[in-house]
Motif scaffolding. Structure first.
Motif, PDB file in Angstrom:
ATOM      1  N   THR A   1       4.169  15.043  -1.134  1.00  0.00           N
ATOM      2  CA  THR A   1       4.546  14.950   0.275  1.00  0.00           C
ATOM      3  C   THR A   1       5.323  13.674   0.587  1.00  0.00           C
ATOM      4  OG1 THR A   1       2.448  13.910   0.843  1.00  0.00           O
ATOM      5  CG2 THR A   1       2.564  16.301   1.016  1.00  0.00           C
ATOM      6  N   GLY A   2       5.316  12.718  -0.352  1.00  0.00           N
ATOM      7  CA  GLY A   2       6.016  11.459  -0.126  1.00  0.00           C
ATOM      8  C   GLY A   2       5.297  10.534   0.837  1.00  0.00           C
ATOM      9  N   LYS A   3       3.991  10.643   0.910  1.00  0.00           N
ATOM     10  CA  LYS A   3       3.202   9.836   1.849  1.00  0.00           C
ATOM     11  C   LYS A   3       2.395   8.774   1.099  1.00  0.00           C
ATOM     12  CE  LYS A   3       3.637  12.703   5.490  1.00  0.00           C
ATOM     13  NZ  LYS A   3       4.130  12.503   6.755  1.00  0.00           N
ATOM     14  N   THR A   4       2.290   7.601   1.717  1.00  0.00           N
ATOM     15  CA  THR A   4       1.411   6.552   1.209  1.00  0.00           C
ATOM     16  C   THR A   4       0.047   6.736   1.861  1.00  0.00           C
ATOM     17  OG1 THR A   4       3.240   5.019   0.914  1.00  0.00           O
ATOM     18  CG2 THR A   4       1.044   4.072   1.072  1.00  0.00           C
ATOM     19  N   ILE A   5      -0.973   6.916   1.039  1.00  0.00           N
ATOM     20  CA  ILE A   5      -2.325   7.164   1.536  1.00  0.00           C
ATOM     21  C   ILE A   5      -2.988   5.852   1.940  1.00  0.00           C
ATOM     22  CG2 ILE A   5      -4.596   8.049   0.903  1.00  0.00           C
ATOM     23  CD1 ILE A   5      -3.032   9.972  -1.009  1.00  0.00           C
ATOM     24  N   SER A   6      -2.881   4.842   1.090  1.00  0.00           N
ATOM     25  CA  SER A   6      -3.425   3.532   1.426  1.00  0.00           C
ATOM     26  C   SER A   6      -2.645   2.466   0.671  1.00  0.00           C
ATOM     27  CB  SER A   6      -4.912   3.439   1.080  1.00  0.00           C
ATOM     28  OG  SER A   6      -5.101   3.515  -0.306  1.00  0.00           O
ATOM     29  N   ALA A   7      -2.688   1.266   1.200  1.00  0.00           N
ATOM     30  CA  ALA A   7      -1.965   0.157   0.575  1.00  0.00           C
ATOM     31  C   ALA A   7      -2.709  -1.138   0.821  1.00  0.00           C
ATOM     32  CB  ALA A   7      -0.553   0.065   1.136  1.00  0.00           C
ATOM     33  N   ALA A   8      -2.523  -2.091  -0.086  1.00  0.00           N
ATOM     34  CA  ALA A   8      -3.098  -3.425   0.069  1.00  0.00           C
ATOM     35  C   ALA A   8      -2.220  -4.402  -0.687  1.00  0.00           C
ATOM     36  CB  ALA A   8      -4.519  -3.470  -0.469  1.00  0.00           C
ATOM     37  N   SER A   9      -2.244  -5.633  -0.246  1.00  0.00           N
ATOM     38  CA  SER A   9      -1.479  -6.656  -0.956  1.00  0.00           C
ATOM     39  C   SER A   9      -2.168  -7.994  -0.808  1.00  0.00           C
ATOM     40  CB  SER A   9      -0.053  -6.743  -0.418  1.00  0.00           C
ATOM     41  OG  SER A   9      -0.031  -7.423   0.809  1.00  0.00           O
ATOM     42  N   SER A  10      -1.694  -8.946  -1.579  1.00  0.00           N
ATOM     43  CA  SER A  10      -2.265 -10.289  -1.500  1.00  0.00           C
ATOM     44  C   SER A  10      -1.813 -11.000  -0.231  1.00  0.00           C
ATOM     45  CB  SER A  10      -1.853 -11.100  -2.729  1.00  0.00           C
ATOM     46  OG  SER A  10      -0.451 -11.110  -2.859  1.00  0.00           O
ATOM     47  N   ARG A  11      -0.932 -10.376   0.537  1.00  0.00           N
ATOM     48  CA  ARG A  11      -0.474 -10.960   1.803  1.00  0.00           C
ATOM     49  C   ARG A  11      -1.307 -10.491   2.990  1.00  0.00           C
ATOM     50  NH1 ARG A  11       5.835 -11.158   2.359  1.00  0.00           N
ATOM     51  NH2 ARG A  11       5.174 -12.832   3.722  1.00  0.00           N
ATOM     52  N   ASP A  12      -2.233  -9.541   2.785  1.00  0.00           N
ATOM     53  CA  ASP A  12      -3.116  -9.104   3.863  1.00  0.00           C
ATOM     54  C   ASP A  12      -3.945 -10.294   4.344  1.00  0.00           C
ATOM     55  OD1 ASP A  12      -2.127  -6.586   3.470  1.00  0.00           O
ATOM     56  OD2 ASP A  12      -3.908  -5.807   2.456  1.00  0.00           O
ATOM     57  N   LYS A  13      -4.278 -10.289   5.640  1.00  0.00           N
ATOM     58  CA  LYS A  13      -4.943 -11.451   6.239  1.00  0.00           C
ATOM     59  C   LYS A  13      -6.268 -11.792   5.563  1.00  0.00           C
ATOM     60  CE  LYS A  13      -2.862 -11.219  10.770  1.00  0.00           C
ATOM     61  NZ  LYS A  13      -3.042 -11.076  12.203  1.00  0.00           N
ATOM     62  N   ASP A  14      -7.106 -10.763   5.312  1.00  0.00           N
ATOM     63  CA  ASP A  14      -8.416 -11.040   4.730  1.00  0.00           C
ATOM     64  C   ASP A  14      -8.308 -11.532   3.283  1.00  0.00           C
ATOM     65  OD1 ASP A  14      -7.435  -8.520   4.125  1.00  0.00           O
ATOM     66  OD2 ASP A  14      -9.427  -7.698   3.725  1.00  0.00           O
ATOM     67  N   ILE A  15      -7.279 -11.110   2.561  1.00  0.00           N
ATOM     68  CA  ILE A  15      -7.130 -11.519   1.164  1.00  0.00           C
ATOM     69  C   ILE A  15      -6.394 -12.851   1.054  1.00  0.00           C
ATOM     70  CG2 ILE A  15      -6.112 -10.870  -1.054  1.00  0.00           C
ATOM     71  CD1 ILE A  15      -6.597  -7.942  -0.220  1.00  0.00           C
ATOM     72  N   SER A  16      -5.383 -13.054   1.885  1.00  0.00           N
ATOM     73  CA  SER A  16      -4.607 -14.302   1.786  1.00  0.00           C
ATOM     74  C   SER A  16      -5.438 -15.518   2.175  1.00  0.00           C
ATOM     75  CB  SER A  16      -3.347 -14.225   2.646  1.00  0.00           C
ATOM     76  OG  SER A  16      -3.684 -14.109   4.010  1.00  0.00           O
ATOM     77  N   SER A  17      -6.464 -15.312   2.982  1.00  0.00           N
ATOM     78  CA  SER A  17      -7.324 -16.435   3.363  1.00  0.00           C
ATOM     79  C   SER A  17      -8.303 -16.805   2.247  1.00  0.00           C
ATOM     80  CB  SER A  17      -8.094 -16.108   4.641  1.00  0.00           C
ATOM     81  OG  SER A  17      -8.947 -15.011   4.418  1.00  0.00           O
ATOM     82  N   ALA A  18      -8.502 -15.889   1.275  1.00  0.00           N
ATOM     83  CA  ALA A  18      -9.421 -16.158   0.173  1.00  0.00           C
ATOM     84  C   ALA A  18      -8.789 -17.147  -0.797  1.00  0.00           C
ATOM     85  CB  ALA A  18      -9.760 -14.864  -0.553  1.00  0.00           C
TER      86      ALA A  18
END
Length: 118
Positions: A47-64
């Motif tokens: 379908t060409g859809k992204t179901i979920s995504a995460a990166s090291s730039r997300d707020k909860d991860i970048s603060s770690a």
């Protein structure tokens, strides 16, 4: 003429992508690694859809605080938790032409610990 590192990686990526494809039943976990950050997304290629995504730039991860390896594991756990909420348990792993070593391996192990099967 020798290939550059990036040209070699793109060749490997295209070779893998001919085989690995995400379906609704078994989407693809795609990884992109830059020098500073790491990104992961779970994609249904039909379908060409992204179901979920995460990166090291997300707020909860970048603060770690921690090394890039530890942050990659957090990204893996985060994308896996989001995928499980969306009802995805089994995935195909697409390392994006990178070696299964270091941050890519750490991300995959973090996703496995959070409950994804691949």
């Amino acid at each position: 003429m020798a290939l550059t590192k990036n040209e070699r990686r793109l060749r490997i990526k295209n070779r893998v992508r001919k085989i690995v494809s995400g379906t609704e039943a078994r989407p693809r976990l795609s990884v992109f690694r830059s020098n500073k950050e790491i990104y992961a997304q779970i994609v249904d290629d039909v379908t060409g859809k992204t179901i979920s995504a995460a990166s090291s730039r997300d707020k909860d991860i970048s603060s770690a605080k921690g090394t890039k390896m530890e942050i990659a594991a957090l990204v893996g756990k985060s994308v896996a938790e989001k995928a499980l909420k969306a009802g995805v348990e089994k995935i195909s792993f697409d390392r994006g032409g990178y070696l299964y070593h270091g941050r890519v391996k750490s991300l995959a192990e973090g996703a496995r610990e959070a409950g994804l099967k691949f």
